[in-house]
Design a protein around this motif. Structure first.
Motif, PDB file in Angstrom:
ATOM      1  N   LYS A   1       0.973  -1.275   0.062  1.00 49.80           N
ATOM      2  CA  LYS A   1       0.003  -0.111  -0.089  1.00 49.80           C
ATOM      3  C   LYS A   1       0.919   1.219   0.066  1.00 49.80           C
ATOM      4  O   LYS A   1       0.610   2.109  -0.555  1.00 49.80           O
ATOM      5  CB  LYS A   1      -0.973  -0.068   1.283  1.00 49.80           C
ATOM      6  CG  LYS A   1      -2.385  -0.869   1.072  1.00 49.80           C
ATOM      7  CD  LYS A   1      -3.305  -0.337   2.172  1.00 49.80           C
ATOM      8  CE  LYS A   1      -3.660   1.067   2.253  1.00 49.80           C
ATOM      9  NZ  LYS A   1      -4.641   1.562   1.190  1.00 49.80           N
ATOM     10  N   ASN A   2       2.073   1.330   0.814  1.00 45.80           N
ATOM     11  CA  ASN A   2       2.806   2.240   1.070  1.00 45.80           C
ATOM     12  C   ASN A   2       3.500   2.604  -0.368  1.00 45.80           C
ATOM     13  O   ASN A   2       3.984   3.645  -0.845  1.00 45.80           O
ATOM     14  CB  ASN A   2       3.914   2.203   1.876  1.00 45.80           C
ATOM     15  CG  ASN A   2       3.379   2.356   3.244  1.00 45.80           C
ATOM     16  OD1 ASN A   2       2.238   2.924   3.491  1.00 45.80           O
ATOM     17  ND2 ASN A   2       3.843   1.773   4.265  1.00 45.80           N
ATOM     18  N   ARG A   3       3.721   1.608  -1.309  1.00 47.20           N
ATOM     19  CA  ARG A   3       4.480   1.899  -2.364  1.00 47.20           C
ATOM     20  C   ARG A   3       3.804   1.670  -3.768  1.00 47.20           C
ATOM     21  O   ARG A   3       4.433   1.817  -4.727  1.00 47.20           O
ATOM     22  CB  ARG A   3       5.587   0.715  -2.481  1.00 47.20           C
ATOM     23  CG  ARG A   3       6.644   0.686  -1.058  1.00 47.20           C
ATOM     24  CD  ARG A   3       7.603  -0.424  -1.240  1.00 47.20           C
ATOM     25  NE  ARG A   3       8.307  -0.308  -0.160  1.00 47.20           N
ATOM     26  CZ  ARG A   3       9.418  -1.302   0.234  1.00 47.20           C
ATOM     27  NH1 ARG A   3       9.563  -2.038  -0.567  1.00 47.20           N
ATOM     28  NH2 ARG A   3       9.852  -1.198   1.272  1.00 47.20           N
ATOM     29  N   ASN A   4       2.490   1.547  -3.720  1.00 45.95           N
ATOM     30  CA  ASN A   4       1.720   1.136  -4.912  1.00 45.95           C
ATOM     31  C   ASN A   4       0.518   2.248  -4.926  1.00 45.95           C
ATOM     32  O   ASN A   4      -0.246   2.273  -4.024  1.00 45.95           O
ATOM     33  CB  ASN A   4       1.314  -0.026  -5.288  1.00 45.95           C
ATOM     34  CG  ASN A   4       2.804  -0.763  -5.474  1.00 45.95           C
ATOM     35  OD1 ASN A   4       3.307  -0.916  -6.578  1.00 45.95           O
ATOM     36  ND2 ASN A   4       3.188  -1.622  -4.422  1.00 45.95           N
ATOM     37  N   ASP A   5      -0.183   2.289  -6.159  1.00 45.85           N
ATOM     38  CA  ASP A   5      -1.408   2.950  -6.300  1.00 45.85           C
ATOM     39  C   ASP A   5      -2.781   2.158  -5.710  1.00 45.85           C
ATOM     40  O   ASP A   5      -3.583   2.472  -5.126  1.00 45.85           O
ATOM     41  CB  ASP A   5      -1.707   3.467  -7.437  1.00 45.85           C
ATOM     42  CG  ASP A   5      -0.518   4.528  -7.799  1.00 45.85           C
ATOM     43  OD1 ASP A   5      -0.503   5.587  -7.123  1.00 45.85           O
ATOM     44  OD2 ASP A   5      -0.116   4.146  -9.137  1.00 45.85           O
ATOM     45  N   ILE A   6      -2.618   1.106  -6.233  1.00 44.93           N
ATOM     46  CA  ILE A   6      -3.543  -0.103  -5.948  1.00 44.93           C
ATOM     47  C   ILE A   6      -2.952  -1.518  -5.616  1.00 44.93           C
ATOM     48  O   ILE A   6      -1.865  -1.854  -5.840  1.00 44.93           O
ATOM     49  CB  ILE A   6      -4.253  -0.666  -7.318  1.00 44.93           C
ATOM     50  CG1 ILE A   6      -5.023   0.719  -7.986  1.00 44.93           C
ATOM     51  CG2 ILE A   6      -5.065  -1.632  -7.128  1.00 44.93           C
ATOM     52  CD1 ILE A   6      -5.619   0.515  -9.250  1.00 44.93           C
TER      53      ILE A   6
END
Ligand code: AMP
Length: 283
Positions: free
Chosen positions: A45-50
């Motif tokens: 979650k911290n590193r991606n949009d979805i």
């Protein structure tokens, strides 16, 4: 959180997101979720949009049918945990969605050395099953990033090899996240739910044995320290499959440590009916 049961529906939805230039992180699981799984999800979650999570108890990776039958299923609680953690998408497929042409036709993977040692040796066919399901899931989700747990050390290496074999190396980045542990050191695992009160107390001996190896490893041949570790597990009531010390980068078994090579200690052991695995980097 959006729930998809059909591969085609999920694919279509993700296609739209990809066209909007959104980054997709993926966390595959077999459910019976715990904080270890959620830590992978948070990293994604911290590193991606979805972030997409999947729950599928994959029949082809269980070499022992009893282990499959008794694998914990807590789907409603899992959905609550994923919602709470802010997961965007849950993929919850049936067996026929994952193996539309049947299990036999799901392919064979040349995993070489990895299938001859440790989990590969003690769970024949296990990694073929892992590769079948992961290949199919990657084909459906086509994530930019894939998040796995160090808890399954050899599995991470096998999936790394699968990504190479399937030509996905340029398009998927794999991240190995640290093992989350209970306060007493026991590695979190869905199988811990199967332990009774007494077994749960005994189970920390695996962590203690790994810590013993870390504290006592010395340059030279590690055979005698491995024997001590094996004895510690047996005395606690375990039936160990293996206690091994290997090169952390390629899992080659180490017979003469030069004091520098990066090492990992790996243990698999039965506590009555329940088989537990864990590992620890030693230096
Ligand atoms: P499983 O549901 O056991 O197939 O695990 C799904 C993913 O969660 C795998 O990548 C595991 O390595 C990872 N995982 C399992 N237990 C832990 C843990 N205690 N800490 C971090 N990751 C874990």
């Amino acid at each position: 959180m959006i729930l998809f049961k059909k591969a085609a529906d999920l694919r279509k939805w993700l296609e739209t997101q990809r066209k909007a230039d959104l980054n997709i992180g993926f966390v595959p699981t077999m459910g019976a979720l715990h904080a270890g799984h959620i830590s992978l999800l948070n990293t994604s979650k911290n590193r991606n949009d979805i972030t997409v999570a999947s729950i599928f108890v994959n029949p082809t990776q269980f070499n022992d049918p009893k282990d499959f039958e008794k694998y914990p299923i807590t789907i409603e609680k899992d959905i609550d945990l994923l919602e709470e953690a802010g997961c965007d998408v849950l993929f919850l497929p049936s067996v026929s969605e994952i193996y539309p042409h049947g299990i036999e036709k799901a392919g064979h993977f040349d995993l070489g050395y990895f299938e001859t040692i440790l989990e590969g040796k003690y769970r024949p066919g296990h990694f073929q099953g892992v590769c079948m399901v992961v290949q199919r899931l990657l084909e459906i989700v086509m994530p930019h990033k894939l998040y796995l747990g160090q808890k399954d050390y050899q599995q991470c290496m096998v999936i790394g090899k699968l990504i190479e074999l399937t030509g996905l190396k340029g398009s998927i980045t794999m991240t190995v996240c640290p093992t989350l542990r209970e306060k007493d050191g026991l590695a979190m695992s869905s199988r811990n739910m199967r332990l009774n009160e007494q077994e749960r107390k005994t189970a920390i001996q695996i962590f203690k044995t790994l810590s013993f190896l870390k504290e006592n490893i010395k340059p030279g041949n590690p055979d005698s320290i491995k024997k001590d570790a094996n004895r510690m597990l047996i005395q606690a009531g375990f039936k160990p499959d293996y206690v091994e010390i290997a090169d952390a980068d390629n899992l080659a078994i180490v017979n003469d440590w030069d004091g520098k090579q990066k090492l990992v200690a790996l243990i698999a052991a039965f506590l009555n009916e329940v088989r537990l695995i864990d590992n620890m980097l030693l230096n």
